[in-house]
Design an enzyme around this catalytic site. Structure first.
Site, PDB file in Angstrom:
ATOM      1  N   THR A 180       0.865  -1.180   0.000  1.00  0.00           N
ATOM      2  CA  THR A 180       0.000   0.000   0.000  1.00  0.00           C
ATOM      3  C   THR A 180       0.898   1.225   0.000  1.00  0.00           C
ATOM      4  O   THR A 180       1.572   1.505   0.996  1.00  0.00           O
ATOM      5  CB  THR A 180      -0.921   0.007   1.235  1.00  0.00           C
ATOM      6  OG1 THR A 180      -1.750  -1.154   1.189  1.00  0.00           O
ATOM      7  CG2 THR A 180      -1.794   1.245   1.262  1.00  0.00           C
ATOM      8  N   LYS A 231      -7.678   1.139  -2.383  1.00  0.00           N
ATOM      9  CA  LYS A 231      -7.174   0.700  -1.074  1.00  0.00           C
ATOM     10  C   LYS A 231      -7.286   1.830  -0.054  1.00  0.00           C
ATOM     11  O   LYS A 231      -7.706   1.612   1.092  1.00  0.00           O
ATOM     12  CB  LYS A 231      -5.722   0.223  -1.190  1.00  0.00           C
ATOM     13  CG  LYS A 231      -5.050  -0.155   0.141  1.00  0.00           C
ATOM     14  CD  LYS A 231      -5.687  -1.354   0.831  1.00  0.00           C
ATOM     15  CE  LYS A 231      -5.174  -1.580   2.246  1.00  0.00           C
ATOM     16  NZ  LYS A 231      -3.857  -2.195   2.345  1.00  0.00           N
ATOM     17  N   LYS A 277       0.731   5.047   8.656  1.00  0.00           N
ATOM     18  CA  LYS A 277       1.322   5.217   7.314  1.00  0.00           C
ATOM     19  C   LYS A 277       0.225   5.408   6.263  1.00  0.00           C
ATOM     20  O   LYS A 277       0.309   6.290   5.415  1.00  0.00           O
ATOM     21  CB  LYS A 277       2.183   4.005   6.956  1.00  0.00           C
ATOM     22  CG  LYS A 277       2.882   4.143   5.614  1.00  0.00           C
ATOM     23  CD  LYS A 277       3.115   2.799   4.937  1.00  0.00           C
ATOM     24  CE  LYS A 277       1.817   2.240   4.398  1.00  0.00           C
ATOM     25  NZ  LYS A 277       1.965   0.986   3.649  1.00  0.00           N
TER      26      LYS A 277
END
Lengths: 297, 297
Positions: free
Chosen positions: A96, A171, A239
């Protein structure tokens, strides 16, 4: 059968690469920490010497690592995939990372005749192990179709969602939902706890209705046991929130709820809870409430 | 068989009272707007002349109306249930109102030997019609057990969650989740739309995983069709947010996410969208984003 290279044998990559071996794909692996290769080599994978070397020996090169800069290093670095991959090969980044970085990498690979797909996953280490991941794929449709049997060895819900970077966008979309749904669970539990309700009964009464969510069913149940251990780690979600924040800044898109979630997770960071699971957001809610949720358990 | 009184024949009360008739409970009904009694009288219910009169003729008196003040009027007013109910009768308030008001009413009824249960529901007009409501019940356990067959005629998930007011607390808990989960859907869709992803594909990729929720499955699907018609109305949710806000103020409990949801719905109020469904929160997200989500459809 296509020869697969696999780079990044962390908690996710290990389960995914083992599933590729089970599906009889010839596999060459590489990991920065070499000891993590052992279980794969024992299971029949070959040892790659560098990302470049893995690419030389593979038709499809998969990587799953932590952040945008890790992917850049592995693909574009001095010993990177780009220096070993043959024209016509496919690089599949399942990390990701930033959709913007993704498009930049895809363009550089394209100049050498190398295809790229961004194919981030959802479903955690359990999904990786059991081959039940959701995989959201961006890139050219025919390249996606060529790689479909490979994805099917690792996941269950596999959707081509658009061009380069769109897998990453979906995502992040997923992560926006995950965070707000988790915050919802934490605030609802804090409220119920403070009001003195039996939390287990409250949970049973609402989990199957309009208030229901994957986060309530799963992370809610963990909270009821006072269990803050990860499924999905706070530091990894922080993150993802940074990626969302970078991407929405680029888009000039204010998202108030998501921005609040980011601040709540910053509290967890300040409190030293980076290695707990995301359900630890209850700790930020407690901090703001100046009260403890867990006393109700 | 216990004789039931039913007060409040709106969208919810109508379906619920018809289900009581289907289960062969003798039923006396009353509604402020008298014309709304007709379908029930046609189906075999008897006509009550006032809440007091309904109470005189019933063992269990159910009401489901809009707000705390409506419940106070029906139960404690000049022609209220309290003046007609026999000692040992049970008043079951199925409205969503203040837990604090609930406890006050329960205390007043108790002094006359009348029992009370707070039993708010979740599941909307469809659940009311089909008898699949979730019912969260507060009050004494033995009184709850006596009324269980009556609840079973109207709902599917029926949980006794604690003493007086606790049904309302759990309902508000439910509504905290509903609002944040809906905001999550709206922000995720706005993000996906702005990034140019095919929303239907994004939806398919994430609906079954860790981002999943009842709100995504149901109200998300409505948004994909540009459908803002209610299921659950903005104005009714604004009332619930006010109840949450009153209750958390009393508790001295700050809940940042829920407070943001309240401000988002205030935008809908300012925009004249009170009669739309709660999925209209996308309009508030669009307002803040200075962009349109629907153009992506």
């Amino acid at each position: 059968m296509k020869k697969i290279g696999f780079i990044g044998l962390g908690l996710m990559g290990r389960g995914m690469s083992l599933n590729l071996l089970k599906a009889n794909f010839p596999l060459t692996v590489w990991n920065r920490t070499r000891s993590k290769m052992k279980p794969l080599l024992d299971a029949g994978a070959e040892e790659g010497l560098s990302p470049k070397n893995v690419a030389e020996r593979s038709d499809i090169i998969i990587d799953i690592v932590t952040d945008s800069s890790d992917v850049e290093e592995i693909i574009l670095g001095d010993e990177g995939v780009i220096h070993g991959a043959k024209p016509g090969a496919v690089v599949v980044d399942m990390s990701t990372i930033s959709p913007i970085t993704t498009r930049q990498i895809a363009e550089k690979l394209s100049k050498k005749g190398i295809h790229m797909l961004d194919a981030p996953v959802s479903g955690g280490d359990v999904g990786a192990r059991e081959g039940t991941l959701s995989i959201m794929v961006g890139g050219e449709l025919d390249v996606f179709q060529d790689c479909l049997p490979v994805f099917q060895a690792m996941g269950k819900t596999i959707v081509h969602v658009g061009g380069h970077g769109m897998g990453q966008i979906v995502k992040l979309c997923n992560q926006i939902l995950v965070g707000l749904n988790m915050l919802a669970v934490a605030e609802a539990f804090m409220f119920a706890s403070k009001a003195g309700v039996d939390l287990q009964k409250a949970y049973s009464a609402i989990v199957g209705g309009a208030a229901g969510s994957w986060q309530l069913t799963n992370n809610g149940a963990k909270l009821l046991k006072g269990d803050l251990e990860p499924g999905f780690k706070v530091k990894d979600y922080i993150k993802d929130l940074r990626l969302i924040s970078e991407t929405t800044a680029e888009m000039k898109l204010p998202l108030l709820g998501t921005s609040l979630v980011q601040q709540m997770f910053r509290i967890l960071d300040a409190e030293g809870l980076r290695d707990k699971g995301t359900q630890a957001v209850i700790k930020a809610v407690e901090k703001i409430a100046c009260d403890s949720f867990l006393r109700a358990l």
